[in-house]
Design a protein around this motif. Structure first.
Motif, PDB file in Angstrom:
ATOM      1  N   PHE A 102     -10.178  10.069   5.042  1.00 21.77           N
ATOM      2  CA  PHE A 102     -10.736  10.092   6.307  1.00 21.77           C
ATOM      3  C   PHE A 102     -11.619   8.977   6.532  1.00 21.77           C
ATOM      4  CE2 PHE A 102     -10.491  14.693   5.549  1.00 21.77           C
ATOM      5  CZ  PHE A 102      -9.644  15.369   6.660  1.00 21.77           C
ATOM      6  N   VAL A 103     -11.045   8.478   7.763  1.00 22.12           N
ATOM      7  CA  VAL A 103     -11.905   7.220   8.279  1.00 22.12           C
ATOM      8  C   VAL A 103     -12.391   7.325   9.775  1.00 22.12           C
ATOM      9  CG1 VAL A 103     -11.393   4.630   8.631  1.00 22.12           C
ATOM     10  CG2 VAL A 103     -10.160   5.966   7.062  1.00 22.12           C
ATOM     11  N   ASP A 104     -13.873   7.140   9.573  1.00 18.58           N
ATOM     12  CA  ASP A 104     -14.460   7.295  10.844  1.00 18.58           C
ATOM     13  C   ASP A 104     -14.509   5.842  11.586  1.00 18.58           C
ATOM     14  OD1 ASP A 104     -15.948   7.699  13.171  1.00 18.58           O
ATOM     15  OD2 ASP A 104     -17.673   8.475  12.106  1.00 18.58           O
ATOM     16  N   ARG A 105     -13.652   5.618  12.657  1.00 13.62           N
ATOM     17  CA  ARG A 105     -13.153   4.451  13.268  1.00 13.62           C
ATOM     18  C   ARG A 105     -14.032   4.386  14.444  1.00 13.62           C
ATOM     19  NH1 ARG A 105     -10.610   1.283  10.412  1.00 13.62           N
ATOM     20  NH2 ARG A 105      -8.792   1.688   9.478  1.00 13.62           N
ATOM     21  N   ARG A 106     -15.012   5.490  14.910  1.00 12.87           N
ATOM     22  CA  ARG A 106     -15.510   5.249  16.213  1.00 12.87           C
ATOM     23  C   ARG A 106     -16.372   4.225  16.267  1.00 12.87           C
ATOM     24  NH1 ARG A 106     -17.441  11.423  16.095  1.00 12.87           N
ATOM     25  NH2 ARG A 106     -17.559  10.708  13.783  1.00 12.87           N
ATOM     26  N   LEU A 107     -17.165   3.656  15.163  1.00  7.93           N
ATOM     27  CA  LEU A 107     -18.059   2.451  15.246  1.00  7.93           C
ATOM     28  C   LEU A 107     -17.536   1.118  15.253  1.00  7.93           C
ATOM     29  CD1 LEU A 107     -20.815   4.301  13.207  1.00  7.93           C
ATOM     30  CD2 LEU A 107     -20.628   4.241  15.694  1.00  7.93           C
ATOM     31  N   ASN A 108     -15.941   1.088  15.225  1.00  8.93           N
ATOM     32  CA  ASN A 108     -15.448  -0.194  15.071  1.00  8.93           C
ATOM     33  C   ASN A 108     -15.655  -0.748  16.295  1.00  8.93           C
ATOM     34  OD1 ASN A 108     -14.368   0.832  12.627  1.00  8.93           O
ATOM     35  ND2 ASN A 108     -12.203  -0.221  13.103  1.00  8.93           N
ATOM     36  N   PRO A 109     -15.419  -2.188  16.392  1.00 10.09           N
ATOM     37  CA  PRO A 109     -15.899  -2.721  17.510  1.00 10.09           C
ATOM     38  C   PRO A 109     -14.809  -2.616  18.539  1.00 10.09           C
ATOM     39  CG  PRO A 109     -14.926  -4.099  15.848  1.00 10.09           C
ATOM     40  CD  PRO A 109     -15.387  -2.966  15.050  1.00 10.09           C
ATOM     41  N   LYS A 110     -15.612  -2.429  19.832  1.00 13.82           N
ATOM     42  CA  LYS A 110     -14.456  -1.863  20.854  1.00 13.82           C
ATOM     43  C   LYS A 110     -13.987  -2.919  21.561  1.00 13.82           C
ATOM     44  CE  LYS A 110     -17.073   2.299  22.044  1.00 13.82           C
ATOM     45  NZ  LYS A 110     -18.557   2.631  22.421  1.00 13.82           N
ATOM     46  N   ASN A 111     -13.289  -2.488  22.541  1.00 16.54           N
ATOM     47  CA  ASN A 111     -12.540  -3.784  23.246  1.00 16.54           C
ATOM     48  C   ASN A 111     -11.598  -4.652  22.502  1.00 16.54           C
ATOM     49  OD1 ASN A 111     -13.605  -3.419  25.813  1.00 16.54           O
ATOM     50  ND2 ASN A 111     -15.585  -4.498  25.003  1.00 16.54           N
ATOM     51  N   LYS A 112     -10.929  -3.735  21.602  1.00 19.14           N
ATOM     52  CA  LYS A 112      -9.721  -4.587  20.615  1.00 19.14           C
ATOM     53  C   LYS A 112      -8.959  -5.085  21.730  1.00 19.14           C
ATOM     54  CE  LYS A 112      -7.197  -2.764  17.006  1.00 19.14           C
ATOM     55  NZ  LYS A 112      -6.618  -1.573  16.580  1.00 19.14           N
ATOM     56  N   SER A 113      -8.692  -4.440  23.034  1.00 19.05           N
ATOM     57  CA  SER A 113      -7.623  -5.143  23.626  1.00 19.05           C
ATOM     58  C   SER A 113      -8.128  -6.330  24.664  1.00 19.05           C
ATOM     59  CB  SER A 113      -6.660  -4.057  24.259  1.00 19.05           C
ATOM     60  OG  SER A 113      -7.675  -3.444  25.274  1.00 19.05           O
ATOM     61  N   ILE A 127      -6.418  10.035   8.016  1.00 15.62           N
ATOM     62  CA  ILE A 127      -6.724  10.558   9.217  1.00 15.62           C
ATOM     63  C   ILE A 127      -7.911   9.840   9.748  1.00 15.62           C
ATOM     64  CG2 ILE A 127      -7.591  12.681  10.413  1.00 15.62           C
ATOM     65  CD1 ILE A 127      -5.836  14.048   8.314  1.00 15.62           C
ATOM     66  N   ILE A 182     -10.461   9.022  12.893  1.00 16.04           N
ATOM     67  CA  ILE A 182     -11.161   9.524  14.066  1.00 16.04           C
ATOM     68  C   ILE A 182     -11.418   8.611  15.104  1.00 16.04           C
ATOM     69  CG2 ILE A 182     -13.024  11.096  15.019  1.00 16.04           C
ATOM     70  CD1 ILE A 182     -11.258  12.591  13.002  1.00 16.04           C
ATOM     71  N   GLN A 239     -10.559   3.753  22.063  1.00 11.57           N
ATOM     72  CA  GLN A 239      -9.752   3.256  21.008  1.00 11.57           C
ATOM     73  C   GLN A 239      -8.306   3.754  21.084  1.00 11.57           C
ATOM     74  OE1 GLN A 239     -12.603   4.553  18.173  1.00 11.57           O
ATOM     75  NE2 GLN A 239     -13.110   2.153  17.480  1.00 11.57           N
ATOM     76  N   ASP A 243      -6.627   1.807  23.464  1.00 13.54           N
ATOM     77  CA  ASP A 243      -6.041   0.427  22.757  1.00 13.54           C
ATOM     78  C   ASP A 243      -4.931   0.720  22.192  1.00 13.54           C
ATOM     79  OD1 ASP A 243      -8.215  -1.329  23.562  1.00 13.54           O
ATOM     80  OD2 ASP A 243      -9.359  -0.750  21.834  1.00 13.54           O
TER      81      ASP A 243
END
Lengths: 436, 494
Positions: free
Chosen positions: A4-15, B46, B48, B53, B56
């Motif tokens: 499981f990877v929590d991506r929610r804290l990744n930098p936003k505005n990737k686009s 998986i 989240i 995002q 995106d």
């Protein structure tokens, strides 16, 4: 196997990069929309974000696809109720019931594509016309004038904010309450012990004292260890809260000649000039009042709409505007309380002999009260080429030159193009920087 | 020990989820999926993500990393606008055909929904990606992420070296041709990043070498006859060619080496999505079948409570809803519905066939081995052939399917067949044809070009049933093509 990877804290505005490229693509349209906004909106609202509409044609992504009409096609549909094989259904008059052109990207069928510019994007494009240096752009669009202010004490914080006094006070209280032996007491005992140990042949009594001392020292040391000098419980940090700067108030006077010689182009340039000054002031002061004074041969205070959009006929007496301004200052804006800025735009025409009066008014009464007076003379494009020397010019220009010599807070400039507006403010801005 | 106790207890309670819940649920689902359904899976990853995002991911055609281009920015704005207006909800998940199989789950999903999504994407789609023949043959799930990274870095280097505008114009044109640039019948060589680098190096060398082309352009000794010559040069260039970008990449007289490589990247990515276009019904059907089965199994074991199950069923029915053709919400046949219904029906035919089923499907009706039949279908069919093989009269009756013919010369539509004894086969064939990608997309081929002569690129549109091309987009696309080719481009019809 799963991870499981929590991506929610990744930098936003990737686009964001894609968005920039998109804005670049529709640059011309966006620019037009921004210019429109500058013209339509009031000075104080100019820098809000805004909706932009782009004709869909400019951003189509075409590819080969079948036409919606023509040829023979067969579709399979669900939900038949009472059709039988061979039934005929009349086509609707205007086509369009055919198979939709699905998969047409870009929302085909819509004529335009609307989206909203953020405040930063808006200002970026506004500044682009004015050719502001980058540093200035950044400081201007930066809204945060908040500074950290002391707001009490907290138990958490960064080491840099350690409040030594409070921490030590707590530690001391704890030492006393828990009976931590002081270093001084231990030092005394130890000194006494050394003294006794130095005795060559100690007596029985001295032996006993030494023994007792050793025991006591041991006990005290143990206690000292158990009650530490500084416990995490004691530590306190100064707490800082970002609070907006308690900025002073400022008032900005916009003075403009509205006689017939000022056309749409001149007014547009003047407006950009006023907008820019307003942006500067907004950044430095919490509250900025705007006063609009228009003049022909007589001056009056008006609202913004009238200022920019209504026409007056009459001669041109610039001093009337200065008089009016002096009157308003003495009535409503005491220089002790307000920072007063003035911006004047004119095409340089003035009633013969009035220019010296203007210089006198400025010299005697106004300049003492003002933070800054900026004057722009708006030239025709073709005039630009032969008006080269700063020393010569209209009567008004020459009169103002003498004022500029005496007062460092008086700036003047000839302008024929939006890109020439900024230098008027350079000085003002630099001063503001060194103050702040 | 804990296992034994937990197998009788609930996997989760309430709507909130934690990562512990997720991994417990995943393990429970995996047990069912591997034991009951004997699925063959990539390891799951998986992730989240937040709604932003998710937007995106939407805008970069669902890929986790992508080179930069304005069109993705445009799509982001479109999706965002629709989403903010509330016109469109976000997908609960996006799943990527990669190894490990990456699925993105939205953080706002409730726990029940997360369970549904994991079963749907992480097991249903996952199994399909790994086992379907098309995907096995045409995609490289092991290398795709590396390749995308290479593509992104390559485009970035190009932007630095040749300017953003230059790259943007090239990509605009390449994107216009992207849908017409897949190999439909032969497998393109699998390009790994290292091979791509090597190929580029070779191209650079070739470019230097060919600077001496003057030597090669001395008049040939004996001109052969015209027809002969044309035949020869066509054979040399493998004409006709259906993959437009591939041909331009190889033969365009004006492109720089880096531009050729950029075209190769665009068409490789296009090719990667080609199997997905052909298996929409099957892919979604497989995923729905799996989540439906798994969730019911878990509920039957008492590991999901009734409230969560109701929520799951509610979402399930939303997804497989099929509005009638005259319903204002009708937007075509719902691939989820069709796929799911057909697969459920296969199971029914295996377990409880009627006389009609025995006639239609003599080789597996009543065999009881629905696992085997379904796994074979998932592995070896695409939408078109799956419908042709497995669409049963029962399903046609249930969906009340009918075929409608639209001839542009006639003032009316004709109902050509309905769901009755006489119409079953015709409806089935019509439906299969309407899912046949070679009929859905215009068939455009490069037929001839004289590289030593006028260099005009001749295209041919092979019309099916007289369906023409959309004039406006054709003109614009041809203009893009001319930009890449450098010389006139002509289109004929046949």
């Amino acid at each position: 196997m799963v991870s499981f990877v929590d991506r929610r804290l990744n930098p936003k505005n990737k686009s964001l990069g894609n968005r920039r490229r998109f804005l670049g693509k529709v640059r011309a349209h966006v620019k037009r929309a921004v210019d429109e906004a500058v013209r339509k909106r009031s000075i104080a609202d100019v820098n809000d974000s805004g909706a932009v509409t782009v004709p869909a044609d400019s951003i189509l992504e075409p590819h080969f696809q079948h036409a919606a009409e023509g040829g023979r096609r067969e579709r399979v549909l669900p939900g038949n109720r009472d059709y039988q094989a061979g039934d005929r259904i009349r086509k609707p008059r205007t086509g369009g019931a055919g198979s939709g052109n699905r998969g047409a990207p870009g929302g085909e069928g819509e004529d335009s594509f609307a989206f909203v510019l953020s405040r930063d994007e808006f200002l970026d494009i506004f500044f682009e016309n004015l050719e502001l240096p980058d540093l200035v752009k950044r400081t201007l669009s930066d809204q945060s004038t908040a500074r950290p202010h002391r707001a009490g004490i907290s138990v958490t914080g960064s080491p840099g904010n350690l409040n030594v006094e409070r921490t030590m006070r707590n530690a001391l209280g704890r030492h006393i309450a828990l009976g931590r032996p002081s270093d001084k007491r231990i030092g005394e005992l130890r000194a006494r012990l050394f003294e006794l140990e130095a005795v060559h042949q100690p007596t029985e009594e001295q032996h006993e004292e030494m023994h007792a001392l050793r025991l006591e020292l041991e006990a005290l040391r143990r206690r000292q260890k158990r009650v530490p000098y500084l416990d995490p419980l004691d530590v306190r940090y100064s707490y800082f809260e970002p609070r907006p700067e308690p900025n002073a108030k400022a008032v900005m006077f916009c003075l403009m000649d509205v006689s017939a010689s000022m056309g749409e182009r001149e007014k547009d340039l003047a407006k950009r000039f006023f907008v820019l000054l307003h942006l500067f002031l907004e950044r430095c002061y919490e509250r900025v009042d705007l006063v609009f004074i228009r003049h022909t041969h007589q001056a009056s205070e008006v609202d913004e709409d009238t200022f920019f959009h209504s026409r007056e006929t009459g001669g041109t007496v610039v001093s009337s505007a200065l008089d009016e301004m002096a009157r308003i200052i003495s009535e409503r804006y005491s220089p002790a309380e307000w920072n007063i800025y003035a911006a004047q735009a004119s095409d340089g025409d003035n009633y013969a002999g009035d220019s010296d009066t203007c210089a006198d008014i400025l010299d005697d009464t106004l300049m003492r009260r003002l933070q800054y007076f900026a004057y722009v003379e708006i030239l025709q494009e073709q005039e630009r080429s032969f008006v080269t020397s700063d020393g010569s010019g209209t009567e008004l220009w020459r009169a103002y030159l003498t004022v500029a010599e005496d007062w460092p807070n008086f700036a003047m400039k000839r302008v024929a193009h939006p890109s020439e507006i900024y230098p008027v403010f350079r000085e003002l801005f630099e001063r503001a920087e060194s103050h702040g | 020990m804990a296992e034994g106790r937990k197998s009788r207890s609930l996997l989760f309670e309430g709507a909130e989820w934690t990562f512990d819940d997720l991994s417990r649920v995943h393990d429970a689902i995996e047990k069912v999926a591997r034991k009951d359904l004997a699925l063959d899976l990539y390891p799951n990853q998986i992730e989240i993500i937040s709604s932003e995002q998710m937007l995106d991911a939407y805008s970069s055609i669902g890929m986790p990393l992508m080179y930069r281009h304005w069109s993705f920015g445009k799509h982001f704005i479109q999706h965002e606008r629709a989403y903010r207006r509330g016109a469109r909800g976000l997908a609960y998940e996006i799943v990527i055909n990669s190894n490990p199989c990456i699925s993105y789950c939205l953080e706002e999903n409730t726990m029940a929904l997360q369970a549904l999504v994991i079963a749907h994407a992480g097991f249903g789609h996952n199994h399909f990606f790994k086992n379907n023949e098309l995907f096995r043959q045409w995609t490289d799930p092991d290398g795709i992420l590396d390749y995308l990274e290479y593509a992104r870095d390559f485009m970035q280097r190009c932007e630095e070296r040749h300017g953003r505008i230059e790259v943007e114009r090239l990509l605009d044109s390449a994107h216009a041709l992207m849908p017409s640039s897949v190999f439909r019948s032969r497998r393109p060589p699998p390009p790994t990043p290292r091979q791509a680098e090597a190929r580029q190096q070779a191209r650079r060398n070739e470019a230097e070498r060919s600077a001496h082309y003057l030597w090669d352009r001395l008049p040939a000794s004996q001109p052969a006859s015209d027809a002969d010559q044309i035949r020869q040069r066509k054979r040399a260039m493998h004409l006709p060619e259906e993959n437009l970008l591939y041909f331009i990449e190889r033969y365009s007289p004006i492109l720089q080496p880096w531009q050729r490589e950029a075209l190769a990247i665009v068409r490789t990515i296009g090719q990667y999505f080609y199997p997905q276009k052909q298996t929409q019904i099957m892919n979604e059907g497989c995923a729905c079948f799996v989540h439906y089965h798994v969730m019911h199994a878990l509920h039957a074991k008492g590991r999901i409570d009734d409230g969560a199950m109701l929520e799951i069923l509610h979402n399930h029915t939303e997804v497989v809803r099929q509005p009638d053709f005259d319903d204002p919400h009708f937007g075509g046949l719902n691939p989820y519905t069709l796929g799911f219904t057909m697969m459920q029906d296969i199971r029914r035919i295996c377990e409880a066939p009627t006389e009609e089923d025995r006639q239609w499907f003599p080789d597996f009706a009543g065999s009881g081995d629905w696992h085997g039949v379904l796994k074979d279908a998932w592995a070896n069919y695409r939408d078109e052939s799956f419908i042709l093989q497995f669409l049963s009269p029962e399903v046609m009756r249930r969906l009340r399917l009918f075929a409608l013919t639209d001839d542009t010369n006639a003032p009316f539509y004709t109902v050509s067949a309905i769901h009755n004894e006489r119409g079953y086969r015709q409806v089935r064939e019509a439906l299969a044809r309407s899912r046949d990608i070679s009929l859905l997309e215009p068939n455009i081929q490069i037929v001839d070009v004289d590289l030593q002569g006028d260099r005009v690129l001749h295209l041919c549109h092979l019309q099916q049933d007289g369906v023409p091309l959309d004039k406006r987009s054709e003109t614009m696309t041809l203009e893009h093509m001319r930009r890449l080719w450098g010389y006139p481009v002509e289109m004929t019809r046949s």
